[in-house]
Write a protein that holds these residues in place. Structure first.
Motif, mmCIF file in Angstrom:
data_model
loop_
_atom_site.group_PDB
_atom_site.id
_atom_site.type_symbol
_atom_site.label_atom_id
_atom_site.label_comp_id
_atom_site.label_asym_id
_atom_site.label_seq_id
_atom_site.Cartn_x
_atom_site.Cartn_y
_atom_site.Cartn_z
ATOM 1 N N ARG A 63 0.839 -1.213 0.000
ATOM 2 C CA ARG A 63 0.000 0.000 0.000
ATOM 3 C C ARG A 63 0.866 1.252 0.000
ATOM 4 O O ARG A 63 0.482 2.282 -0.555
ATOM 5 C CB ARG A 63 -0.918 0.040 1.242
ATOM 6 C CG ARG A 63 -2.061 -0.919 1.251
ATOM 7 C CD ARG A 63 -3.143 -0.629 0.219
ATOM 8 N NE ARG A 63 -3.689 0.704 0.147
ATOM 9 C CZ ARG A 63 -4.638 1.209 0.933
ATOM 10 N NH1 ARG A 63 -5.155 0.484 1.893
ATOM 11 N NH2 ARG A 63 -5.092 2.439 0.762
ATOM 12 N N VAL A 64 2.014 1.195 0.622
ATOM 13 C CA VAL A 64 2.892 2.377 0.681
ATOM 14 C C VAL A 64 3.639 2.531 -0.644
ATOM 15 O O VAL A 64 3.813 3.640 -1.149
ATOM 16 C CB VAL A 64 3.863 2.282 1.876
ATOM 17 C CG1 VAL A 64 4.810 3.473 1.909
ATOM 18 C CG2 VAL A 64 3.080 2.184 3.171
ATOM 19 N N ASN A 65 4.070 1.399 -1.197
ATOM 20 C CA ASN A 65 4.611 1.391 -2.554
ATOM 21 C C ASN A 65 5.747 2.402 -2.753
ATOM 22 O O ASN A 65 5.718 3.206 -3.692
ATOM 23 C CB ASN A 65 3.463 1.652 -3.548
ATOM 24 C CG ASN A 65 3.865 1.301 -4.968
ATOM 25 O OD1 ASN A 65 4.736 0.450 -5.169
ATOM 26 N ND2 ASN A 65 3.261 1.965 -5.942
ATOM 27 N N LYS A 75 9.594 5.863 5.652
ATOM 28 C CA LYS A 75 8.695 6.873 5.088
ATOM 29 C C LYS A 75 7.449 7.068 5.949
ATOM 30 O O LYS A 75 6.878 8.147 5.979
ATOM 31 C CB LYS A 75 8.276 6.474 3.668
ATOM 32 C CG LYS A 75 9.431 6.250 2.703
ATOM 33 C CD LYS A 75 9.960 7.571 2.205
ATOM 34 C CE LYS A 75 11.255 7.474 1.423
ATOM 35 N NZ LYS A 75 11.324 6.504 0.364
ATOM 36 N N GLU A 76 6.970 5.998 6.588
ATOM 37 C CA GLU A 76 5.704 6.100 7.336
ATOM 38 C C GLU A 76 5.821 5.413 8.691
ATOM 39 O O GLU A 76 5.887 4.178 8.760
ATOM 40 C CB GLU A 76 4.565 5.453 6.536
ATOM 41 C CG GLU A 76 4.198 6.304 5.352
ATOM 42 C CD GLU A 76 2.787 6.045 4.850
ATOM 43 O OE1 GLU A 76 2.426 6.715 3.876
ATOM 44 O OE2 GLU A 76 2.074 5.201 5.400
ATOM 45 N N ARG A 102 -3.660 0.737 5.411
ATOM 46 C CA ARG A 102 -2.847 1.956 5.266
ATOM 47 C C ARG A 102 -3.316 2.970 6.298
ATOM 48 O O ARG A 102 -4.516 3.254 6.393
ATOM 49 C CB ARG A 102 -3.021 2.545 3.867
ATOM 50 C CG ARG A 102 -2.256 3.835 3.663
ATOM 51 C CD ARG A 102 -1.154 3.670 2.664
ATOM 52 N NE ARG A 102 -0.143 4.689 2.812
ATOM 53 C CZ ARG A 102 0.437 5.302 1.790
ATOM 54 N NH1 ARG A 102 0.113 5.019 0.563
ATOM 55 N NH2 ARG A 102 1.394 6.194 2.007
ATOM 56 N N ILE A 103 -2.383 3.520 7.070
ATOM 57 C CA ILE A 103 -2.715 4.580 8.028
ATOM 58 C C ILE A 103 -1.882 5.791 7.668
ATOM 59 O O ILE A 103 -0.644 5.779 7.809
ATOM 60 C CB ILE A 103 -2.438 4.150 9.488
ATOM 61 C CG1 ILE A 103 -3.188 2.859 9.824
ATOM 62 C CG2 ILE A 103 -2.850 5.267 10.446
ATOM 63 C CD1 ILE A 103 -2.924 2.319 11.224
ATOM 64 N N TYR A 104 -2.560 6.832 7.199
ATOM 65 C CA TYR A 104 -1.831 8.049 6.836
ATOM 66 C C TYR A 104 -1.518 8.882 8.077
ATOM 67 O O TYR A 104 -2.398 9.109 8.915
ATOM 68 C CB TYR A 104 -2.663 8.915 5.896
ATOM 69 C CG TYR A 104 -2.656 8.447 4.466
ATOM 70 C CD1 TYR A 104 -1.516 8.596 3.674
ATOM 71 C CD2 TYR A 104 -3.785 7.886 3.904
ATOM 72 C CE1 TYR A 104 -1.522 8.187 2.346
ATOM 73 C CE2 TYR A 104 -3.789 7.483 2.581
ATOM 74 C CZ TYR A 104 -2.657 7.624 1.806
ATOM 75 O OH TYR A 104 -2.665 7.223 0.506
ATOM 76 N N HIS A 105 -0.298 9.310 8.163
ATOM 77 C CA HIS A 105 0.154 10.335 9.100
ATOM 78 C C HIS A 105 0.238 9.836 10.536
ATOM 79 O O HIS A 105 0.436 8.657 10.756
ATOM 80 C CB HIS A 105 -0.664 11.607 8.915
ATOM 81 C CG HIS A 105 -0.743 12.003 7.470
ATOM 82 N ND1 HIS A 105 0.375 12.101 6.675
ATOM 83 C CD2 HIS A 105 -1.805 12.234 6.663
ATOM 84 C CE1 HIS A 105 0.000 12.418 5.448
ATOM 85 N NE2 HIS A 105 -1.314 12.502 5.412
ATOM 86 N N PHE A 106 0.040 10.735 11.481
ATOM 87 C CA PHE A 106 0.549 10.467 12.826
ATOM 88 C C PHE A 106 -0.522 10.696 13.886
ATOM 89 O O PHE A 106 -1.167 11.745 13.912
ATOM 90 C CB PHE A 106 1.732 11.420 13.084
ATOM 91 C CG PHE A 106 2.334 11.287 14.435
ATOM 92 C CD1 PHE A 106 3.346 10.375 14.651
ATOM 93 C CD2 PHE A 106 1.866 12.053 15.483
ATOM 94 C CE1 PHE A 106 3.902 10.234 15.895
ATOM 95 C CE2 PHE A 106 2.427 11.920 16.741
ATOM 96 C CZ PHE A 106 3.445 11.008 16.947
#
Ligand SMILES: CC(=O)SCCNC(=O)CCNC(=O)[C@H](O)C(C)(C)COP(=O)(O)OP(=O)(O)OC[C@H]1O[C@@H](n2cnc3c(N)ncnc32)[C@H](O)[C@@H]1OP(=O)(O)O
Ligand SMILES: N[C@@H](CO)C(=O)O
Length: 180
Positions: free
Chosen positions: A15-17, A24-25, A82-86
């Motif tokens: 998913r991060v690809n 990166k995450e 996928r979990i975006y951000h923080f």
């Protein structure tokens, strides 16, 4: 099973690809610990399992504190998360989340009252930033929840909802030819 053989973890990475996704995450750190915990639970009983379980709890607390993302191993979460951000992401241990779902910062998936029922998310559900999904609701496959929404009712598959309480934005019947 090692993480390189864990199909759910491999789907999370896809998913991060990006090259070196763990740099990166930071949400992947919490997801890795979650997948590790699931693998530990699947081990047969014995000393190794007890040692790995202790290590898991240390890693869980570390990941929860450092990333602000709490993914207890009792929750059922399909691959390709996928979990975006923080930060501010809290998932109830009894929650069930399908594969290829997307969460963002500030998301809660939990009960309405202590001990109450918790949500089920089918595959491909996408939650906007700070979406709160509470109670025994079912979110259908591919539905979307807007930023800052509070979902307290079921959402049919493919429908977009937003607001507090969340309501459908687009009527899926609009634009279709009525059946004769
Ligand atoms: C750092 C970062 O970027 S982190 C990323 C943060 N972003 C997110 O979390 C995005 C989440 N996505 C959303 O909230 C989107 O607005 C969606 C998916 C709910 C809807 O997107 P679209 O289908 O394009 O809907 P659209 O923009 O056409 O809006 C339709 C109506 O819903 C309203 N609406 C859209 N989102 C919301 C929301 N979160 N809460 C309340 N109302 C909303 C719009 O104002 C519009 O109302 P109007 O018809 O009265 O003008
Ligand atoms: N692409 C990101 C924005 O930073 C998201 O959808 O959350």
């Amino acid at each position: 099973m090692r993480s390189r053989d864990d199909p759910d973890w491999q789907a999370d990475l896809r998913r991060v690809n990006q090259p070196r996704p763990l740099f990166k995450e930071q949400s992947l750190w919490a997801i890795w610990v979650y997948r590790y915990g699931r693998r530990v639970d699947a081990r047969s009983a014995g000393l190794r399992k007890r040692l790995h379980t202790r290590l898991y709890w240390l890693l869980f607390r570390w990941a929860e504190t450092v990333t602000g993302i709490s993914l207890p191993k009792a929750a059922q979460i399909g691959g390709g998360l996928r979990i975006y951000h923080f930060g501010g992401v809290f998932i109830h241990p009894e929650a069930r989340i399908g594969s290829h779902c997307t969460l963002r910062q500030g998301v809660t998936i939990g009960n309405k009252t202590e001990g109450g029922p918790v949500p089920v998310l089918e595959d491909g559900v996408e939650l906007g930033a700070y979406a709160q999904v509470i109670g025994g609701v079912r979110l259908g496959a591919g539905c979307r929840v807007g930023a800052l929404s509070v979902v307290t009712r079921d959402v049919p598959p493919g429908v977009t909802v937003a607001g507090a309480p969340a309501r459908p934005l687009h009527d899926p019947s609009v634009g279709t030819v009525p059946s004769p």
